[in-house]
Scaffold this motif. Structure first.
Motif, PDB file in Angstrom:
ATOM      1  N   LEU A  95      59.536  42.344  45.503  1.00 28.34           N
ATOM      2  CA  LEU A  95      59.462  43.503  46.395  1.00 28.34           C
ATOM      3  C   LEU A  95      59.313  43.053  47.841  1.00 28.34           C
ATOM      4  O   LEU A  95      59.618  43.787  48.769  1.00 28.34           O
ATOM      5  CB  LEU A  95      58.268  44.372  46.006  1.00 28.34           C
ATOM      6  CG  LEU A  95      58.403  45.139  44.705  1.00 28.34           C
ATOM      7  CD1 LEU A  95      57.049  45.634  44.255  1.00 28.34           C
ATOM      8  CD2 LEU A  95      59.350  46.311  44.883  1.00 28.34           C
ATOM      9  N   TYR A  96      58.789  41.852  48.003  1.00 29.02           N
ATOM     10  CA  TYR A  96      58.524  41.357  49.343  1.00 29.02           C
ATOM     11  C   TYR A  96      59.253  40.050  49.571  1.00 29.02           C
ATOM     12  O   TYR A  96      59.583  39.334  48.627  1.00 29.02           O
ATOM     13  CB  TYR A  96      57.026  41.137  49.535  1.00 29.02           C
ATOM     14  CG  TYR A  96      56.216  42.407  49.502  1.00 29.02           C
ATOM     15  CD1 TYR A  96      56.038  43.155  50.659  1.00 29.02           C
ATOM     16  CD2 TYR A  96      55.637  42.852  48.329  1.00 29.02           C
ATOM     17  CE1 TYR A  96      55.299  44.323  50.638  1.00 29.02           C
ATOM     18  CE2 TYR A  96      54.900  44.024  48.306  1.00 29.02           C
ATOM     19  CZ  TYR A  96      54.729  44.747  49.462  1.00 29.02           C
ATOM     20  OH  TYR A  96      54.000  45.903  49.443  1.00 29.02           O
ATOM     21  N   HIS A 155      46.862  35.621  45.312  1.00 29.43           N
ATOM     22  CA  HIS A 155      46.252  36.757  46.008  1.00 29.43           C
ATOM     23  C   HIS A 155      44.738  36.653  46.062  1.00 29.43           C
ATOM     24  O   HIS A 155      44.126  36.987  47.069  1.00 29.43           O
ATOM     25  CB  HIS A 155      46.685  38.072  45.354  1.00 29.43           C
ATOM     26  CG  HIS A 155      48.072  38.482  45.738  1.00 29.43           C
ATOM     27  ND1 HIS A 155      49.144  38.246  44.942  1.00 29.43           N
ATOM     28  CD2 HIS A 155      48.557  39.096  46.850  1.00 29.43           C
ATOM     29  CE1 HIS A 155      50.244  38.690  45.532  1.00 29.43           C
ATOM     30  NE2 HIS A 155      49.912  39.222  46.694  1.00 29.43           N
ATOM     31  N   MET A 159      43.253  36.647  49.664  1.00 19.71           N
ATOM     32  CA  MET A 159      42.580  37.900  50.035  1.00 19.71           C
ATOM     33  C   MET A 159      41.068  37.731  50.139  1.00 19.71           C
ATOM     34  O   MET A 159      40.402  38.478  50.842  1.00 19.71           O
ATOM     35  CB  MET A 159      42.911  38.998  49.022  1.00 19.71           C
ATOM     36  CG  MET A 159      44.354  39.443  49.033  1.00 19.71           C
ATOM     37  SD  MET A 159      44.995  39.722  50.677  1.00 19.71           S
ATOM     38  CE  MET A 159      44.079  41.178  51.147  1.00 19.71           C
ATOM     39  N   ARG A 163      40.627  39.439  53.591  1.00 23.30           N
ATOM     40  CA  ARG A 163      40.036  40.770  53.512  1.00 23.30           C
ATOM     41  C   ARG A 163      38.678  40.769  54.221  1.00 23.30           C
ATOM     42  O   ARG A 163      38.248  41.754  54.791  1.00 23.30           O
ATOM     43  CB  ARG A 163      39.850  41.121  52.041  1.00 23.30           C
ATOM     44  CG  ARG A 163      39.638  42.563  51.771  1.00 23.30           C
ATOM     45  CD  ARG A 163      39.498  42.756  50.291  1.00 23.30           C
ATOM     46  NE  ARG A 163      39.044  44.099  50.026  1.00 23.30           N
ATOM     47  CZ  ARG A 163      38.183  44.402  49.087  1.00 23.30           C
ATOM     48  NH1 ARG A 163      37.685  43.453  48.323  1.00 23.30           N
ATOM     49  NH2 ARG A 163      37.824  45.636  48.887  1.00 23.30           N
ATOM     50  N   SER A 169      43.477  45.294  53.531  1.00 22.56           N
ATOM     51  CA  SER A 169      44.266  44.578  52.530  1.00 22.56           C
ATOM     52  C   SER A 169      45.746  44.812  52.788  1.00 22.56           C
ATOM     53  O   SER A 169      46.516  45.019  51.874  1.00 22.56           O
ATOM     54  CB  SER A 169      43.906  45.066  51.129  1.00 22.56           C
ATOM     55  OG  SER A 169      42.521  45.081  50.957  1.00 22.56           O
ATOM     56  N   CYS A 171      49.392  44.403  53.042  1.00 23.09           N
ATOM     57  CA  CYS A 171      50.316  43.423  52.465  1.00 23.09           C
ATOM     58  C   CYS A 171      51.168  42.792  53.562  1.00 23.09           C
ATOM     59  O   CYS A 171      51.567  41.636  53.472  1.00 23.09           O
ATOM     60  CB  CYS A 171      51.217  44.095  51.435  1.00 23.09           C
ATOM     61  SG  CYS A 171      50.299  44.957  50.154  1.00 23.09           S
ATOM     62  N   GLN A 177      58.450  43.104  53.814  1.00 20.88           N
ATOM     63  CA  GLN A 177      59.019  43.821  52.680  1.00 20.88           C
ATOM     64  C   GLN A 177      60.534  43.633  52.642  1.00 20.88           C
ATOM     65  O   GLN A 177      61.198  43.596  53.671  1.00 20.88           O
ATOM     66  CB  GLN A 177      58.691  45.301  52.781  1.00 20.88           C
ATOM     67  CG  GLN A 177      58.889  46.037  51.470  1.00 20.88           C
ATOM     68  CD  GLN A 177      58.597  47.521  51.601  1.00 20.88           C
ATOM     69  OE1 GLN A 177      57.785  47.905  52.427  1.00 20.88           O
ATOM     70  NE2 GLN A 177      59.252  48.317  50.801  1.00 20.88           N
TER      71      GLN A 177
END
Lengths: 382, 301
Positions: A95-96, A155, A159, A163, A169, A171, A177
């Motif tokens: 997706l990215y 992740h 993160m 974070r 958070s 992305c 993307q």
């Protein structure tokens, strides 16, 4: 005869049916002993490649896939420069777009907070750090209950800190993307790649006000600890995340835990060692030990005499407690930069250095009528 | 002559006794036959980063109305506590950070897929079914829209498409049964979750994993696996850093609410004893009153 061959055929047939259902966990095999720690993993092992890298593992070269399933093991010292400048993480791009990871920058930052093992929780005994994907499966979802798959591993690693200091958070901070019609491609390198972390200039002295009645002030000379005592950043800042500095909205609780940090070295001191009513002066050897380091010991590192900060020891103030070869006659005055003349060679140390005080300059008046120094010396300067 | 009041007293007592006897005898009501290898999901809220990608993946998988992927990066939705509704099977809520840190706790909310679901028990047409493999599945064709399931659910999960006047459906998480049951693939949210805060697997193994995590990190977790026992147990399990009540999990007994209602109802009608007794007593009463009337008539006659 016929009966027995029928049974034999039957037996072979049954064996062929049953054999493929056997798994390693059920085989009683001296090469694969049933270690209770590995039992949950072994039950799921279906192929040799689950554990072995090569096709034909032998006892001498089992070519095991290194997976630190039980605790972390990290060997060897590494410098930030050793690793790659940037790492393109593209195994999972879907997706990215792939993530451009500024490895050098992160390694640089980690040097200040705990080193490579901040992220790399495992290295081989030779010091080689295997890539994450060697143990963490690149499948989409979690495949094993025992460890996160590659996506989860990445992740959680990223993160955990990101974070913490950005309080979000998003992305998009790491990922770009993939829009419809555009395939996954390497995104532009970010502007921070290639720029080393600036050297941090700490405040030389911190003064904390505490609620301790007998001594409300705690003075911490940061420079003393770094420059004079030779502590590394990670000795105190181990495990700090970037947010320690970069998070402007941090609360008080995020400060370094002074109790555990200071007491790691000063644990045997009483409260008054740190808690004072007036600000504590900077470290001065004359003040603390009773004799000045100047001039002959200025270049001697603290740990030469006192051991490591974690294993601090106080030697006696007699020179011979360290300079054990300076027994009578063995001391060569030349090391001080002054070669004694023949007249002075046979004298006892205390004849000139009254009461063996080597910190102050000797006087000549005790033996000589008129003041000799500084015009005349008991020898020649080198 | 039995007065009207006495009549109700007698019949009420008989029926009540019959029901209570039944409850006592059937304290362990028959659970639906569940597969010992049934699926489940474990949510580890301490790993959740609040990215809301599970919400996107869920909407995408289940054809629910939703914005594009990036629109789920909007964290302003955390200002309010949300519930799953007719347009979203799952939502993430944000709670205050645990003591000593600045990182908030994010909690994903969705149907917990009870082991003995009250919604299934309340559904009078069998539109909701507990699959032996775990998911609680809904069949819109059978549903008559009575919404008893919404009242029955102790977690207030099922929602109703009030906005759709012609073919309204009950809306709730299906644990992606079309993927999990048919293909053995994890639900969309689990597959999407970046830090793998969600794990899909056999419920028995997930329970083990949850207890192991709690045992290995006692400082990180509250020592309770939410869903192990609550309301008779659920297929979806959760571990978190605080007591369940603080993340708005209602305080429920460890027995499914369906057990109480089912034992009363099934008890009364078991072997048709209740109705037989009721009608038996009624018959006796009618007989005695008609006898008395006859006697009176004879006396008068």
């Amino acid at each position: 005869m016929r009966n027995s061959s029928i049974f034999r055929l039957l037996f072979i047939g049954l064996f062929l049916i049953a054999a493929p259902n056997w798994t390693l966990g059920q085989i009683v095999d001296p090469l694969h002993p049933k270690d209770p720690r590995h039992a949950p993993a072994m039950e799921k092992v279906t192929t040799c490649a689950s554990c072995h890298k090569c096709d034909h593992p032998t006892q001498d070269d089992p070519c095991m896939i290194h997976c630190p399933r039980h605790g972390s093991h990290f060997y060897g010292q590494h410098e930030a420069d050793e690793g790659p400048e940037i790492v393109i993480i593209d195994q999972l791009a879907d997706l990215y777009r792939p993530v451009v990871f500024a490895h050098r920058l992160h390694a640089d930052m980690s040097n200040m907070t705990g080193g490579c093992e901040n992220c790399h929780h495992y290295s081989e005994q030779s010091g080689v750090i295997p890539p994450c994907r060697e143990c963490h499966d690149a499948a989409k979802g979690p495949v094993s209950l025992n460890q996160p798959a590659l996506k989860g591993a990445y992740h959680r690693q990223c993160m955990n800190c990101h974070r913490d200091w950005s309080h979000e958070s998003a992305c998009g901070f790491c990922h770009e993307q993939v829009h419809e019609g555009i395939g996954a491609a390497v995104a532009d390198t970010t502007d921070i790649v290639g720029i080393p972390h600036p050297i941090i200039e700490a405040v030389p002295t911190y003064t904390y006000e505490t609620s301790y009645e007998k001594g409300a002030l705690v003075t911490f000379h940061h420079n003393d600890h770094v420059d004079m005592f030779g502590l590394n950043c990670v000795d105190c800042h181990r495990g700090d995340s970037c947010s320690r500095c970069h998070d402007t909205g941090k609360s008080q609780v995020q400060r370094l835990n002074h109790l555990t940090t200071c007491c790691a070295c000063h644990g045997e001191r009483n409260c008054a060692f740190c808690h004072t009513t007036d600000p504590k002066p900077m470290f001065e050897h004359t003040h603390t030990a009773g004799w000045a380091l100047d001039p002959h010991h200025t270049d001697v590192a603290c740990n030469t005499c006192h051991g490591s900060p974690q294993d601090f020891r106080t030697p006696s103030d007699k020179c011979t407690s360290c300079h054990i070869h300076w027994e009578d006659g063995a001391f060569d005055h030349k090391v001080t930069g002054l070669v004694l003349s023949e007249d002075h060679l046979d004298l006892d140390c205390s004849d000139c250095h009254l009461e063996m005080d080597f910190g102050t300059r000797p006087s000549c008046e005790d033996c000589h009528d008129e003041p000799m120094l500084p015009d005349k010396l008991p020898g020649t300067r080198l | 002559m039995v007065s009207r009041r006495d009549f109700f007293k007698i019949t009420g007592t008989v029926a009540g006794t019959a029901a209570l006897t039944a409850v006592g005898a059937e304290a362990s009501a028959p659970h639906p036959k569940l597969d010992p290898d049934r699926f489940g999901v474990l949510t580890d809220t301490t790993l959740c980063i609040g990215c809301r990608r599970c919400e996107w993946a869920c909407a995408e998988q289940n054809d629910l109305p939703h914005g594009d992927l990036e629109s789920f990066g909007d964290t302003s939705v955390f200002d309010l506590m949300r519930r799953p509704d007719a347009e979203s099977y799952t939502v993430v809520n944000r709670y205050s950070p645990p003591a000593g840190t600045d990182q908030p706790l994010d909690v994903k909310v969705q149907c917990l897929h009870c082991e003995h679901p009250a919604c299934v028990s309340a559904c009078i047409v069998g539109a909701l079914v507990k699959s032996p493999q775990g998911p609680v599945i809904y069949d819109a064709w059978k549903c008559i829209g009575c919404r008893y399931c919404m009242i029955a659910c102790p977690f207030q999960i099922p929602a109703y498409e009030y906005a759709d006047p012609l073919t309204p459906r009950i809306m709730k998480c299906t644990m992606c049964s079309e993927r999990t049951l048919a293909e053995g693939r994890p639900p969309a949210c689990v597959e999407m979750c970046p830090p793998e805060a969600l794990v899909f697997g056999r419920r028995s193994e997930l329970l083990e994993l949850a207890h192991r995590r709690i045992m290995e990190n006692p400082d990180r977790y509250h020592p309770e696996v939410i869903g192990e026992h609550i309301a008779g147990g659920t297929s979806w399990l959760m571990i978190t850093d605080r007591p369940a009540a603080e993340i708005d999990i209602p305080e429920l007994s460890n027995e499914s609410p369906a057990v109480i209602t089912e034992t009363i109802q099934h008890g009364i009608f078991k072997g048709f004893t209740g109705p037989l007794m009721l009608f038996g007593i009624l018959g006796i009463l009618m007989k005695s009153s008609s006898d008395k009337r006859k006697e009176k008539e004879d006396e008068n006659g």
